[in-house]
Structure formats: structure tokens, C-alpha cells
Design a protein around this motif. Sequence first.
Motif, PDB file in Angstrom:
ATOM      1  N   GLN A   3       0.824  -1.196   0.000  1.00  0.00           N
ATOM      2  CA  GLN A   3       0.000   0.000   0.000  1.00  0.00           C
ATOM      3  C   GLN A   3       0.866   1.256   0.000  1.00  0.00           C
ATOM      4  O   GLN A   3       1.873   1.339   0.701  1.00  0.00           O
ATOM      5  N   VAL A   4       0.446   2.219  -0.800  1.00  0.00           N
ATOM      6  CA  VAL A   4       1.159   3.491  -0.870  1.00  0.00           C
ATOM      7  C   VAL A   4       0.898   4.283   0.407  1.00  0.00           C
ATOM      8  O   VAL A   4      -0.254   4.496   0.802  1.00  0.00           O
ATOM      9  N   GLN A   5       1.970   4.735   1.044  1.00  0.00           N
ATOM     10  CA  GLN A   5       1.844   5.531   2.267  1.00  0.00           C
ATOM     11  C   GLN A   5       2.115   7.021   2.024  1.00  0.00           C
ATOM     12  O   GLN A   5       1.732   7.853   2.848  1.00  0.00           O
ATOM     13  N   ALA A   6       2.793   7.337   0.937  1.00  0.00           N
ATOM     14  CA  ALA A   6       3.027   8.734   0.577  1.00  0.00           C
ATOM     15  C   ALA A   6       3.289   8.809  -0.916  1.00  0.00           C
ATOM     16  O   ALA A   6       3.867   7.886  -1.507  1.00  0.00           O
ATOM     17  N   VAL A   7       2.853   9.912  -1.511  1.00  0.00           N
ATOM     18  CA  VAL A   7       3.065  10.158  -2.942  1.00  0.00           C
ATOM     19  C   VAL A   7       4.126  11.248  -3.075  1.00  0.00           C
ATOM     20  O   VAL A   7       4.076  12.274  -2.387  1.00  0.00           O
ATOM     21  N   VAL A   8       5.086  11.012  -3.963  1.00  0.00           N
ATOM     22  CA  VAL A   8       6.239  11.903  -4.113  1.00  0.00           C
ATOM     23  C   VAL A   8       6.229  12.488  -5.522  1.00  0.00           C
ATOM     24  O   VAL A   8       6.300  11.747  -6.504  1.00  0.00           O
ATOM     25  N   PHE A   9       6.156  13.808  -5.598  1.00  0.00           N
ATOM     26  CA  PHE A   9       6.129  14.524  -6.872  1.00  0.00           C
ATOM     27  C   PHE A   9       7.496  15.131  -7.174  1.00  0.00           C
ATOM     28  O   PHE A   9       8.074  15.827  -6.328  1.00  0.00           O
ATOM     29  N   ASP A  10       7.984  14.927  -8.377  1.00  0.00           N
ATOM     30  CA  ASP A  10       8.968  15.832  -8.951  1.00  0.00           C
ATOM     31  C   ASP A  10       8.237  17.148  -9.249  1.00  0.00           C
ATOM     32  O   ASP A  10       7.000  17.185  -9.286  1.00  0.00           O
ATOM     33  N   ILE A  11       8.983  18.232  -9.470  1.00  0.00           N
ATOM     34  CA  ILE A  11       8.341  19.517  -9.777  1.00  0.00           C
ATOM     35  C   ILE A  11       8.518  19.900 -11.247  1.00  0.00           C
ATOM     36  O   ILE A  11       7.541  20.126 -11.962  1.00  0.00           O
ATOM     37  N   GLY A  12       9.759  19.989 -11.733  1.00  0.00           N
ATOM     38  CA  GLY A  12      10.000  20.405 -13.100  1.00  0.00           C
ATOM     39  C   GLY A  12       9.442  19.419 -14.109  1.00  0.00           C
ATOM     40  O   GLY A  12       9.764  18.231 -14.075  1.00  0.00           O
ATOM     41  N   ASN A  13       8.579  19.885 -14.990  1.00  0.00           N
ATOM     42  CA  ASN A  13       7.912  19.105 -16.025  1.00  0.00           C
ATOM     43  C   ASN A  13       6.891  18.119 -15.471  1.00  0.00           C
ATOM     44  O   ASN A  13       6.392  17.268 -16.205  1.00  0.00           O
ATOM     45  N   VAL A  14       6.585  18.239 -14.180  1.00  0.00           N
ATOM     46  CA  VAL A  14       5.475  17.500 -13.581  1.00  0.00           C
ATOM     47  C   VAL A  14       4.429  18.489 -13.060  1.00  0.00           C
ATOM     48  O   VAL A  14       3.240  18.330 -13.313  1.00  0.00           O
ATOM     49  N   LEU A  15       4.885  19.512 -12.354  1.00  0.00           N
ATOM     50  CA  LEU A  15       3.988  20.548 -11.844  1.00  0.00           C
ATOM     51  C   LEU A  15       4.193  21.895 -12.537  1.00  0.00           C
ATOM     52  O   LEU A  15       3.261  22.689 -12.625  1.00  0.00           O
ATOM     53  N   ILE A  16       5.416  22.150 -12.980  1.00  0.00           N
ATOM     54  CA  ILE A  16       5.751  23.384 -13.696  1.00  0.00           C
ATOM     55  C   ILE A  16       6.567  22.995 -14.923  1.00  0.00           C
ATOM     56  O   ILE A  16       7.532  22.238 -14.797  1.00  0.00           O
ATOM     57  N   GLU A  17       6.206  23.483 -16.077  1.00  0.00           N
ATOM     58  CA  GLU A  17       6.998  23.178 -17.265  1.00  0.00           C
ATOM     59  C   GLU A  17       8.382  23.813 -17.150  1.00  0.00           C
ATOM     60  O   GLU A  17       8.518  24.948 -16.695  1.00  0.00           O
TER      61      GLU A  17
END
Length: 207
Positions: A3-17
Motif C-alpha cells: 500500500q502506498v503511504q506517501a506520494v512523491v512529486f517531482d516539480i520540473g515538467n510535472v507541476l511546472i513546465e
Amino acid sequence: MPQVQAVVFDIGNVLIEWQPERFYDSVIGPDRRRAMFAAIDLHALNDVVDRGGHFRDTIYAAAEANPDWRDEIRMWHDRWAEMANPVIDHSVRLLRSLRQGGVPVFALTNFGIQTFEIAEPRFPFLREFDRRYISGHMGAIKPDHDIYAQVEADCGIAPDGLLFTDDRIDNINVARDRGWQTHHFEGPQGWADRLVAEGLLTQEAAQ
């Protein structure tokens, strides 16, 4: 999968181009941009900043060392805010939907100390993560194993409890090798579909 306990985002080209070549094409034209990028490894220069090098000092020193490209190199510092844009709105909605659903959300990003200081007031969602792992403050960049190890040690979650998305496959591969669950980001809809498949978001919340 665990089970996923935390989600990890990159920022560049994932949230901001983040497309410096596109910026330079619009300012100096594709031909001159290609010549400059062939002569100078600007992405390697950016890695120095992302490892904690001072943003202005690093870029301006490179500009003085390459007088034929002095003005263009300085743009990497002086007009950085124009390069880091636009926001990928669907990804930001996914970030907020996860947090509203009680899912811990982290950022793991190659970002300089000073560049993050520029970005943070422009993009309020950068303040919304439960934990932020910024390479400039950590002294390591993806895909160095050390940066992932620092995340694991700090958050206390086993690697297989982390679901990580990044647009660069080399970053994804190292995370996967360490036992993280991963998603290669190629657009927000695919990421939304993965979050729904994991049971982390409903279809409605993933819109």
C-alpha cells in the motif's frame, strides 16, 4: 504491491513546465540556441546550482568565461522565471486532491536554493507539500542514490510505501532500483489514471 503511504512529486515538467530550449528559441532563435547549447553545457551548469551552488555567482561566472555568449548565458539567471512556466494545472489539482483525501504528499526535486526562493512566491502550491526535499539544500541531485536515501531516512517510510513520479526515466530507474513504486510522468492524465488505479483518488477527484 504494498500500500502506498506517501506520494512523491517531482516539480520540473510535472507541476511546472521547464523547457529552457523553448525559451531561448523564442528569444534568440533556434539556430543560435542550438549553437549555444552545443558550445556550452548549460544543463550541467544548472546541476551545479541544483547541488547548492549560488545561482547568480554560478551563472555569471560562466557568462564571463564565455564572452561570445555572455548576454545569453546571463538570461539563465536574469530571466529564469520566464523559463520555469507555465504551471501544469491538472497536476496541481491532483496534488491538492491527494492532500484533501489525507494522503501525505512530498516533493523531491532538483532545484537550487535561490531558484526555489524565486519560484515559491510565484507558485503557492509549492508550500502545500507535507515534506519538501529540495536538492540545493540536500547537497545531492537526482539520480544520485544519496538523495533518495536522505528521503527514506527523513520520512521513515519504507521504500515500497513511496509512489514517485518524475519525467526523467533515469530518476525513475534509480528510485525503482531502491524499491520505490514509480510512475514515469508523460502527462497529467496518465498520472491521474495511476492514482485512481492505486485507490488513492476517485475518478471525480482525479479530474
